[in-house]
Scaffold this motif. Structure first.
Motif, PDB file in Angstrom:
ATOM      1  N   THR A  15       0.813  -1.248   0.032  1.00  0.00           N
ATOM      2  CA  THR A  15       0.084   0.032   0.022  1.00  0.00           C
ATOM      3  C   THR A  15       0.822   1.204  -0.062  1.00  0.00           C
ATOM      4  OG1 THR A  15      -1.624  -1.098   1.126  1.00  0.00           O
ATOM      5  CG2 THR A  15      -1.884   1.417   1.348  1.00  0.00           C
ATOM      6  N   SER A  16       1.764   1.202   0.640  1.00  0.00           N
ATOM      7  CA  SER A  16       2.833   2.492   0.939  1.00  0.00           C
ATOM      8  C   SER A  16       3.449   2.749  -0.658  1.00  0.00           C
ATOM      9  CB  SER A  16       3.921   2.264   1.608  1.00  0.00           C
ATOM     10  OG  SER A  16       4.834   1.191   1.489  1.00  0.00           O
ATOM     11  N   TYR A  17       3.716   1.698  -1.307  1.00  0.00           N
ATOM     12  CA  TYR A  17       4.239   1.929  -2.748  1.00  0.00           C
ATOM     13  C   TYR A  17       3.180   2.390  -3.542  1.00  0.00           C
ATOM     14  CZ  TYR A  17       6.656   1.085  -7.237  1.00  0.00           C
ATOM     15  OH  TYR A  17       7.024   1.041  -8.426  1.00  0.00           O
ATOM     16  N   LEU A  18       1.954   2.008  -3.498  1.00  0.00           N
ATOM     17  CA  LEU A  18       1.242   2.092  -4.604  1.00  0.00           C
ATOM     18  C   LEU A  18       0.415   3.787  -4.056  1.00  0.00           C
ATOM     19  CD1 LEU A  18      -0.997  -0.908  -4.779  1.00  0.00           C
ATOM     20  CD2 LEU A  18       0.460   0.073  -6.384  1.00  0.00           C
ATOM     21  N   VAL A  19       0.497   4.214  -2.744  1.00  0.00           N
ATOM     22  CA  VAL A  19      -0.055   5.310  -2.463  1.00  0.00           C
ATOM     23  C   VAL A  19       1.190   6.527  -2.917  1.00  0.00           C
ATOM     24  CG1 VAL A  19      -0.288   7.053  -0.474  1.00  0.00           C
ATOM     25  CG2 VAL A  19      -1.560   4.762  -0.650  1.00  0.00           C
ATOM     26  N   HIS A  42      16.845  10.449 -14.888  1.00  0.00           N
ATOM     27  CA  HIS A  42      17.826  10.420 -14.207  1.00  0.00           C
ATOM     28  C   HIS A  42      17.518  10.514 -12.800  1.00  0.00           C
ATOM     29  CE1 HIS A  42      21.248  10.689 -16.852  1.00  0.00           C
ATOM     30  NE2 HIS A  42      20.775  11.486 -17.474  1.00  0.00           N
ATOM     31  N   ILE A  43      16.469  11.374 -12.556  1.00  0.00           N
ATOM     32  CA  ILE A  43      16.090  11.160 -11.124  1.00  0.00           C
ATOM     33  C   ILE A  43      15.257   9.926 -10.469  1.00  0.00           C
ATOM     34  CG2 ILE A  43      14.393  12.205  -9.592  1.00  0.00           C
ATOM     35  CD1 ILE A  43      14.596  14.864 -11.229  1.00  0.00           C
ATOM     36  N   GLY A  44      14.605   9.333 -11.206  1.00  0.00           N
ATOM     37  CA  GLY A  44      13.859   8.082 -11.049  1.00  0.00           C
ATOM     38  C   GLY A  44      14.609   6.803 -11.154  1.00  0.00           C
ATOM     39  N   GLY A  45      15.294   6.699 -12.256  1.00  0.00           N
ATOM     40  CA  GLY A  45      16.093   5.297 -12.795  1.00  0.00           C
ATOM     41  C   GLY A  45      17.291   5.318 -12.363  1.00  0.00           C
ATOM     42  N   SER A  62      10.658  -0.100   8.498  1.00  0.00           N
ATOM     43  CA  SER A  62      11.802   0.259   7.441  1.00  0.00           C
ATOM     44  C   SER A  62      11.508   0.040   6.215  1.00  0.00           C
ATOM     45  CB  SER A  62      13.112   0.096   8.112  1.00  0.00           C
ATOM     46  OG  SER A  62      13.030  -1.426   8.000  1.00  0.00           O
ATOM     47  N   MET A  63      10.941  -1.239   5.939  1.00  0.00           N
ATOM     48  CA  MET A  63      10.314  -1.675   4.751  1.00  0.00           C
ATOM     49  C   MET A  63       9.331  -0.788   4.112  1.00  0.00           C
ATOM     50  SD  MET A  63      10.809  -3.719   2.191  1.00  0.00           S
ATOM     51  CE  MET A  63      11.316  -5.535   2.222  1.00  0.00           C
ATOM     52  N   ILE A  64       8.518  -0.586   4.889  1.00  0.00           N
ATOM     53  CA  ILE A  64       7.156   0.505   4.448  1.00  0.00           C
ATOM     54  C   ILE A  64       7.760   1.534   3.923  1.00  0.00           C
ATOM     55  CG2 ILE A  64       5.114   1.640   5.230  1.00  0.00           C
ATOM     56  CD1 ILE A  64       4.515  -0.904   7.081  1.00  0.00           C
ATOM     57  N   VAL A  65       8.818   2.171   4.764  1.00  0.00           N
ATOM     58  CA  VAL A  65       9.245   3.657   4.266  1.00  0.00           C
ATOM     59  C   VAL A  65      10.095   3.310   3.104  1.00  0.00           C
ATOM     60  CG1 VAL A  65      11.152   5.471   4.976  1.00  0.00           C
ATOM     61  CG2 VAL A  65       9.202   4.484   6.530  1.00  0.00           C
ATOM     62  N   PHE A  66      10.858   2.610   2.882  1.00  0.00           N
ATOM     63  CA  PHE A  66      11.886   2.071   1.724  1.00  0.00           C
ATOM     64  C   PHE A  66      10.938   2.023   0.329  1.00  0.00           C
ATOM     65  CE2 PHE A  66      15.220   0.740   4.588  1.00  0.00           C
ATOM     66  CZ  PHE A  66      15.662   2.125   5.100  1.00  0.00           C
ATOM     67  N   ARG A  67       9.754   1.111   0.796  1.00  0.00           N
ATOM     68  CA  ARG A  67       8.979   1.049  -0.518  1.00  0.00           C
ATOM     69  C   ARG A  67       8.417   2.163  -0.864  1.00  0.00           C
ATOM     70  NH1 ARG A  67       8.725  -2.517  -4.324  1.00  0.00           N
ATOM     71  NH2 ARG A  67       6.542  -2.738  -4.313  1.00  0.00           N
ATOM     72  N   ALA A  68       7.858   3.115   0.029  1.00  0.00           N
ATOM     73  CA  ALA A  68       7.152   4.212  -0.146  1.00  0.00           C
ATOM     74  C   ALA A  68       8.306   5.076  -1.131  1.00  0.00           C
ATOM     75  CB  ALA A  68       6.748   5.202   0.941  1.00  0.00           C
ATOM     76  N   LEU A  69       9.570   5.104  -0.774  1.00  0.00           N
ATOM     77  CA  LEU A  69      10.363   5.805  -1.394  1.00  0.00           C
ATOM     78  C   LEU A  69      10.778   5.193  -2.961  1.00  0.00           C
ATOM     79  CD1 LEU A  69      12.817   8.206  -1.362  1.00  0.00           C
ATOM     80  CD2 LEU A  69      14.334   6.061  -0.431  1.00  0.00           C
ATOM     81  N   GLN A  70      10.517   4.028  -2.995  1.00  0.00           N
ATOM     82  CA  GLN A  70      10.516   3.423  -4.389  1.00  0.00           C
ATOM     83  C   GLN A  70       9.446   3.730  -5.054  1.00  0.00           C
ATOM     84  OE1 GLN A  70      10.599  -0.901  -3.459  1.00  0.00           O
ATOM     85  NE2 GLN A  70      12.489  -1.063  -4.592  1.00  0.00           N
ATOM     86  N   GLY A  71       8.218   3.931  -4.591  1.00  0.00           N
ATOM     87  CA  GLY A  71       7.097   4.497  -5.266  1.00  0.00           C
ATOM     88  C   GLY A  71       7.215   5.724  -5.836  1.00  0.00           C
ATOM     89  N   LEU A  72       7.766   6.750  -4.948  1.00  0.00           N
ATOM     90  CA  LEU A  72       8.350   8.058  -5.278  1.00  0.00           C
ATOM     91  C   LEU A  72       9.009   8.198  -6.387  1.00  0.00           C
ATOM     92  CD1 LEU A  72       8.325   9.806  -1.671  1.00  0.00           C
ATOM     93  CD2 LEU A  72       6.401  10.125  -3.314  1.00  0.00           C
ATOM     94  N   LEU A  73      10.112   7.545  -6.352  1.00  0.00           N
ATOM     95  CA  LEU A  73      11.085   7.616  -7.298  1.00  0.00           C
ATOM     96  C   LEU A  73      10.761   6.910  -8.731  1.00  0.00           C
ATOM     97  CD1 LEU A  73      14.273   7.373  -5.210  1.00  0.00           C
ATOM     98  CD2 LEU A  73      13.240   9.291  -6.051  1.00  0.00           C
ATOM     99  N   GLY A  74      10.193   5.775  -8.518  1.00  0.00           N
ATOM    100  CA  GLY A  74      10.155   5.123  -9.673  1.00  0.00           C
ATOM    101  C   GLY A  74       8.565   5.343 -10.617  1.00  0.00           C
ATOM    102  N   ALA A  75       7.584   5.988  -9.834  1.00  0.00           N
ATOM    103  CA  ALA A  75       6.417   6.539 -10.523  1.00  0.00           C
ATOM    104  C   ALA A  75       6.771   7.652 -11.328  1.00  0.00           C
ATOM    105  CB  ALA A  75       5.495   6.670  -9.272  1.00  0.00           C
ATOM    106  N   SER A  76       7.623   8.429 -11.006  1.00  0.00           N
ATOM    107  CA  SER A  76       7.792   9.667 -11.671  1.00  0.00           C
ATOM    108  C   SER A  76       8.198   9.426 -13.382  1.00  0.00           C
ATOM    109  CB  SER A  76       9.087  10.538 -11.297  1.00  0.00           C
ATOM    110  OG  SER A  76      10.186   9.722 -11.407  1.00  0.00           O
ATOM    111  N   MET A  77       8.644   8.125 -13.586  1.00  0.00           N
ATOM    112  CA  MET A  77       8.903   7.507 -14.842  1.00  0.00           C
ATOM    113  C   MET A  77       7.642   7.107 -15.671  1.00  0.00           C
ATOM    114  SD  MET A  77      12.621   5.998 -14.718  1.00  0.00           S
ATOM    115  CE  MET A  77      12.137   4.808 -13.362  1.00  0.00           C
ATOM    116  N   ILE A  78       6.747   6.584 -14.995  1.00  0.00           N
ATOM    117  CA  ILE A  78       5.471   6.092 -15.565  1.00  0.00           C
ATOM    118  C   ILE A  78       4.710   7.095 -16.812  1.00  0.00           C
ATOM    119  CG2 ILE A  78       3.037   5.191 -15.403  1.00  0.00           C
ATOM    120  CD1 ILE A  78       4.233   3.805 -12.783  1.00  0.00           C
TER     121      ILE A  78
END
Length: 113
Positions: A15-19, A42-45, A62-78
């Motif tokens: 859920t943290s990733y998707l939000v 460059h920012i996301g990838g 910590s896993m929830i926080v790190f997955r949210a960080l992944q969502g923030l950085l990876g989603a910018s590329m979609i």
């Protein structure tokens, strides 16, 4: 009871990733001219250690926080990937490109953890 608690916490990892992903996609789609395509990639990838952080997570929080960080950085590329696919594919091939990109963008967050 402990097993049920872990299942709830695992749900929060997804859920943290998707939000985070939904928030960034909406912000990025609303302001396409702020950053160009190369800067977004460059920012996301290029910030690869975000996946490494999930591997070093010692607890669920910590896993929830790190997955949210992944969502923030990876989603910018979609939105950028959709825009690029519409630019490079013309006519009926555009439909197939959108289907492939949409499928990958939908399946990847689930397969990630």
């Amino acid at each position: 009871m402990a097993c049920r608690r872990h299942q709830d916490q695992i749900g929060w990892v997804q859920t943290s990733y998707l939000v985070a992903e939904i928030i960034v996609i909406r912000c990025r789609a609303g302001s396409p001219g702020v950053l160009d395509t190369l800067a977004v990639h460059h920012i996301g990838g290029r910030l690869y250690p975000r996946q490494l952080l999930c591997g070093f997570a010692l607890e669920h929080r910590s896993m929830i926080v790190f997955r949210a960080l992944q969502g923030l950085l990876g989603a910018s590329m979609i939105p950028t990937v959709f825009t690029s696919s519409f630019h490079y594919f013309q006519g009926p091939r555009r439909v197939y490109a959108a289907a492939v990109v949409g499928s990958i963008a939908s399946i990847a967050p689930t397969l990630g953890p």
